[in-house]
Design a protein around this motif. Structure first.
Motif, PDB file in Angstrom:
ATOM      1  N   LEU A 224      -1.822   5.401   6.061  1.00 23.65           N
ATOM      2  CA  LEU A 224      -0.464   5.915   5.856  1.00 23.65           C
ATOM      3  C   LEU A 224      -0.023   6.576   7.155  1.00 23.65           C
ATOM      4  O   LEU A 224      -0.797   7.344   7.748  1.00 23.65           O
ATOM      5  CB  LEU A 224      -0.468   6.954   4.726  1.00 23.65           C
ATOM      6  CG  LEU A 224      -0.789   6.417   3.337  1.00 23.65           C
ATOM      7  CD1 LEU A 224      -2.271   6.390   3.087  1.00 23.65           C
ATOM      8  CD2 LEU A 224      -0.114   7.275   2.284  1.00 23.65           C
ATOM      9  N   GLN A 225       1.189   6.291   7.585  1.00 26.35           N
ATOM     10  CA  GLN A 225       1.646   6.757   8.897  1.00 26.35           C
ATOM     11  C   GLN A 225       2.965   7.505   8.787  1.00 26.35           C
ATOM     12  O   GLN A 225       3.808   7.164   7.949  1.00 26.35           O
ATOM     13  CB  GLN A 225       1.882   5.547   9.829  1.00 26.35           C
ATOM     14  CG  GLN A 225       0.773   4.523   9.840  1.00 26.35           C
ATOM     15  CD  GLN A 225      -0.417   4.960  10.683  1.00 26.35           C
ATOM     16  OE1 GLN A 225      -0.319   5.936  11.437  1.00 26.35           O
ATOM     17  NE2 GLN A 225      -1.537   4.268  10.555  1.00 26.35           N
ATOM     18  N   ASP A 226       3.144   8.472   9.694  1.00 21.27           N
ATOM     19  CA  ASP A 226       4.416   9.207   9.841  1.00 21.27           C
ATOM     20  C   ASP A 226       4.935   9.778   8.512  1.00 21.27           C
ATOM     21  O   ASP A 226       6.143   9.753   8.244  1.00 21.27           O
ATOM     22  CB  ASP A 226       5.502   8.306  10.475  1.00 21.27           C
ATOM     23  CG  ASP A 226       5.099   7.866  11.883  1.00 21.27           C
ATOM     24  OD1 ASP A 226       4.251   8.554  12.496  1.00 21.27           O
ATOM     25  OD2 ASP A 226       5.609   6.840  12.359  1.00 21.27           O
ATOM     26  N   LEU A 227       4.019  10.296   7.725  1.00 20.59           N
ATOM     27  CA  LEU A 227       4.421  10.847   6.416  1.00 20.59           C
ATOM     28  C   LEU A 227       5.267  12.103   6.568  1.00 20.59           C
ATOM     29  O   LEU A 227       5.999  12.472   5.657  1.00 20.59           O
ATOM     30  CB  LEU A 227       3.169  11.188   5.588  1.00 20.59           C
ATOM     31  CG  LEU A 227       2.328   9.990   5.150  1.00 20.59           C
ATOM     32  CD1 LEU A 227       1.013  10.460   4.556  1.00 20.59           C
ATOM     33  CD2 LEU A 227       3.093   9.148   4.127  1.00 20.59           C
TER      34      LEU A 227
ATOM     35  N   ILE B 165       1.387  -1.150  -4.269  1.00 18.36           N
ATOM     36  CA  ILE B 165       0.188  -1.779  -3.700  1.00 18.36           C
ATOM     37  C   ILE B 165      -1.044  -1.183  -4.370  1.00 18.36           C
ATOM     38  O   ILE B 165      -1.111   0.015  -4.627  1.00 18.36           O
ATOM     39  CB  ILE B 165       0.117  -1.649  -2.160  1.00 18.36           C
ATOM     40  CG1 ILE B 165       0.137  -0.182  -1.728  1.00 18.36           C
ATOM     41  CG2 ILE B 165       1.271  -2.401  -1.496  1.00 18.36           C
ATOM     42  CD1 ILE B 165      -0.145  -0.001  -0.239  1.00 18.36           C
ATOM     43  N   GLU B 166      -2.001  -2.026  -4.699  1.00 11.84           N
ATOM     44  CA  GLU B 166      -3.182  -1.612  -5.479  1.00 11.84           C
ATOM     45  C   GLU B 166      -4.437  -2.229  -4.869  1.00 11.84           C
ATOM     46  O   GLU B 166      -4.447  -3.404  -4.514  1.00 11.84           O
ATOM     47  CB  GLU B 166      -2.994  -2.060  -6.948  1.00 11.84           C
ATOM     48  CG  GLU B 166      -4.237  -2.103  -7.817  1.00 11.84           C
ATOM     49  CD  GLU B 166      -4.929  -0.749  -8.018  1.00 11.84           C
ATOM     50  OE1 GLU B 166      -4.248   0.230  -8.356  1.00 11.84           O
ATOM     51  OE2 GLU B 166      -6.169  -0.695  -7.817  1.00 11.84           O
ATOM     52  N   ARG B 167      -5.471  -1.405  -4.785  1.00 10.98           N
ATOM     53  CA  ARG B 167      -6.727  -1.853  -4.175  1.00 10.98           C
ATOM     54  C   ARG B 167      -7.467  -2.899  -5.025  1.00 10.98           C
ATOM     55  O   ARG B 167      -8.029  -3.847  -4.513  1.00 10.98           O
ATOM     56  CB  ARG B 167      -7.621  -0.614  -3.989  1.00 10.98           C
ATOM     57  CG  ARG B 167      -8.939  -0.927  -3.378  1.00 10.98           C
ATOM     58  CD  ARG B 167      -9.583   0.276  -2.782  1.00 10.98           C
ATOM     59  NE  ARG B 167      -9.725   1.385  -3.732  1.00 10.98           N
ATOM     60  CZ  ARG B 167     -10.127   2.599  -3.362  1.00 10.98           C
ATOM     61  NH1 ARG B 167     -10.392   2.867  -2.117  1.00 10.98           N
ATOM     62  NH2 ARG B 167     -10.259   3.547  -4.256  1.00 10.98           N
ATOM     63  N   GLN B 168      -7.446  -2.693  -6.329  1.00 11.10           N
ATOM     64  CA  GLN B 168      -8.250  -3.551  -7.213  1.00 11.10           C
ATOM     65  C   GLN B 168      -7.460  -4.774  -7.691  1.00 11.10           C
ATOM     66  O   GLN B 168      -6.287  -4.917  -7.393  1.00 11.10           O
ATOM     67  CB  GLN B 168      -8.704  -2.745  -8.438  1.00 11.10           C
ATOM     68  CG  GLN B 168      -9.412  -1.446  -8.115  1.00 11.10           C
ATOM     69  CD  GLN B 168     -10.775  -1.646  -7.499  1.00 11.10           C
ATOM     70  OE1 GLN B 168     -11.278  -2.773  -7.427  1.00 11.10           O
ATOM     71  NE2 GLN B 168     -11.393  -0.569  -7.031  1.00 11.10           N
TER      72      GLN B 168
ATOM     73  N   GLY C 278      -5.316  -6.075  -4.644  1.00  6.58           N
ATOM     74  CA  GLY C 278      -6.403  -6.447  -3.729  1.00  6.58           C
ATOM     75  C   GLY C 278      -6.156  -6.012  -2.295  1.00  6.58           C
ATOM     76  O   GLY C 278      -6.645  -6.657  -1.366  1.00  6.58           O
ATOM     77  N   VAL C 279      -5.411  -4.886  -2.098  1.00  7.11           N
ATOM     78  CA  VAL C 279      -5.185  -4.445  -0.718  1.00  7.11           C
ATOM     79  C   VAL C 279      -6.383  -3.637  -0.221  1.00  7.11           C
ATOM     80  O   VAL C 279      -7.080  -2.997  -0.999  1.00  7.11           O
ATOM     81  CB  VAL C 279      -3.882  -3.614  -0.551  1.00  7.11           C
ATOM     82  CG1 VAL C 279      -2.683  -4.302  -1.181  1.00  7.11           C
ATOM     83  CG2 VAL C 279      -4.039  -2.208  -1.099  1.00  7.11           C
TER      84      VAL C 279
ATOM     85  N   PHE D  78      -1.771  -2.244   5.768  1.00 12.30           N
ATOM     86  CA  PHE D  78      -2.902  -2.613   4.905  1.00 12.30           C
ATOM     87  C   PHE D  78      -3.190  -4.093   5.067  1.00 12.30           C
ATOM     88  O   PHE D  78      -2.405  -4.842   5.682  1.00 12.30           O
ATOM     89  CB  PHE D  78      -2.598  -2.274   3.432  1.00 12.30           C
ATOM     90  CG  PHE D  78      -1.352  -2.926   2.896  1.00 12.30           C
ATOM     91  CD1 PHE D  78      -1.390  -4.199   2.324  1.00 12.30           C
ATOM     92  CD2 PHE D  78      -0.125  -2.277   2.951  1.00 12.30           C
ATOM     93  CE1 PHE D  78      -0.233  -4.794   1.823  1.00 12.30           C
ATOM     94  CE2 PHE D  78       1.037  -2.871   2.456  1.00 12.30           C
ATOM     95  CZ  PHE D  78       0.986  -4.131   1.890  1.00 12.30           C
ATOM     96  N   LYS D  79      -4.319  -4.488   4.512  1.00 13.41           N
ATOM     97  CA  LYS D  79      -4.688  -5.900   4.541  1.00 13.41           C
ATOM     98  C   LYS D  79      -4.584  -6.472   3.137  1.00 13.41           C
ATOM     99  O   LYS D  79      -5.005  -5.838   2.168  1.00 13.41           O
ATOM    100  CB  LYS D  79      -6.141  -6.025   4.996  1.00 13.41           C
ATOM    101  CG  LYS D  79      -6.288  -6.749   6.314  1.00 13.41           C
ATOM    102  CD  LYS D  79      -7.728  -6.850   6.682  1.00 13.41           C
ATOM    103  CE  LYS D  79      -7.892  -7.966   7.669  1.00 13.41           C
ATOM    104  NZ  LYS D  79      -9.217  -7.933   8.271  1.00 13.41           N
TER     105      LYS D  79
END
Ligand code: APR
Ligand code: PHB
Length: 393
Positions: A129-132, A31-34, A123-124, A141-142
């Motif tokens: 991040l949970q329960d690492l 997953i990537e933000r950009q 584009g996320v 994420f969206k």
């Protein structure tokens, strides 16, 4: 949704990890933000150690690199108006580095990923991040306006210096080491033949550091040291070329072919290491865990080495049920990272003009440069670090 390894970040670290895991038969989602175009628009260094070149071949993305990369057998140091060759290959039993832009490495990895039909979400936003610290980590994420949740066995934090992964490790677990430098690098890319197609030139001049590098036989990359508060608007092309010329030896300056810039940017210099690189089910790799100043071009190479160790540790886990390599990942990676940190810090200290250096400090720098270029022992130390230390130390 479920995957075995969730990779955060589609820079070189995340993409290369995805490729190596796919080869090992391990499922991964990136997953990537950009957007992909944004990721490809970032211009970074472009010198690959032999270990990195070998790894890209092993990952099946070495064809274009083999054709378009330029092998350098040495580097040149300019100081006191003179140019000195360091025969890196001769001093290291034939090891070389290859000029091939990080953008191209990223493009090759992206193409391999999409050709193999491997999943990536670009584009996320709003990633958490949970329960690492458990063996069932998950993220929310969206993407495309929808909230999504993904559960994984492991999370690979390949999201760079400003990412969310490192920030998810509790403060009492994480230790950070940092050094900033009182100057930046102004970089410029131009479609002109490189002044030195056979060797990268590092110059220490009274006006500051300069670097001549390349992306291909028709594309050059140059840098000059500049004050941190300089703005890019202050530097038109003419001013850049003039300043670069002033910092080089007369012969190199006279051979410089100038032209219109196609990219210019100013970057600060930083040394940074975060320890440990693993917390529970989270593993950090690349810029998420460490930054080097660009002198010596170790950033991408360090990222590739982390990813190699991480991919084989995960493969040991899935293939053999063994956790030893995962348990020692942080310690083994950090051994190499600190040595590269030292080298990048040392080369930065040697080649730049520091605003607060006194005359004694200046003489020490000059003496060290003179020693480096007159002693095979000193030059070998530089050379063996420049081509890259072995993967496992
Ligand atoms: N969610 C998803 N993606 C993220 C997030 C986030 N919260 N935060 C950051 N990212 C993405 C960034 O957009 C970027 O594309 O993670 C990616 C990290 O990529 P890089 O910064 O290129 O880091 P890395 O892959 O480790 O590459 C190391 O890049 O910065 C140079 O000198 C460095 O050459 C080295 C190499
Ligand atoms: C580059 O080509 O961008 C480059 C080369 C050598 C360095 C840093 C950057 O040390």
């Amino acid at each position: 949704m479920k995957t075995q390894v969730l990779i955060i970040g589609a820079g070189p670290s995340g993409l290369l990890l995805g490729q190596l895991l796919a080869q090992a038969g391990i499922d991964a989602l990136i997953i990537e933000r950009q957007t992909p175009d944004y990721v490809l628009g970032r211009i970074r260094a472009g010198i690959l150690e032999q270990v990195t070149v070998d790894l890209l071949h092993e990952a099946g993305v070495g064809h274009r690199l083999a054709v378009e990369g330029t092998v350098h057998r040495g580097i040149e140091l300019v100081f006191s108006g003179q140019r000195h060759m360091i025969d890196v290959a001769g001093l290291t039993g034939g090891k070389t580095v290859t000029a091939y832009g990080q953008t191209e490495v990223t493009r090759d990895l992206m193409q391999a990923r999409s050709a193999a039909g491997l999943p990536s979400v670009y584009g996320v936003s709003e990633l958490t991040l949970q329960d690492l610290d458990s063996n069932k980590p998950w993220v929310r994420f969206k993407a495309d306006g929808q909230t999504q949740e993904v559960q994984a066995d492991f999370v690979a934090g390949c999201d760079g210096f400003h990412g969310a992964s490192r920030a998810s490790i509790p403060r009492h677990v994480l230790r950070e080491y940092e050094r900033t430098y009182p100057f930046g690098w102004l970089g410029m890319l131009s479609d002109t033949p490189p002044v030195s197609p056979h060797a990268i030139i590092y110059a220490n001049s009274p006006r500051g550091f300069a670097l001549c590098s390349m992306r291909s036989l028709t594309r050059s990359r140059y840098y000059v040291q500049c004050p941190l508060d300089d703005r890019i608007e202050d530097w038109n092309d003419d001013r850049f070329w003039e300043e670069l010329r002033c910092r080089l030896d007369v012969d190199t300056a006279s051979r410089l072919i100038t032209g219109k810039s196609i990219e210019k940017s100013i970057a600060p210099l930083r040394s940074f290491v975060a320890e440990p690189m693993r917390w529970g089910s989270l593993f950090l790799a690349g810029d998420a865990a460490h930054i080097v100043p660009p002198t010596g071009a170790k950033g991408l190479n360090l990222a590739a080495a982390d990813v190699k160790l991480l991919a084989s540790a995960l493969s040991d886990w899935y293939r053999l049920g063994q956790s030893r390599a995962m348990d020692t990942y942080s310690e083994r990676s950090l051994r190499r990272i600190w040595k590269a940190e030292r080298f990048a810090w040392w080369l930065t200290s040697l080649m730049h003009r520091f605003p607060d250096t006194d005359d004694f400090g200046q003489r020490m720098q000059e003496a060290e440069l003179a020693y480096l270029t007159s002693s095979a022992a000193a030059a070998t130390t530089l050379a063996e670090n420049y081509v890259g230390l072995p993967l496992e130390l």
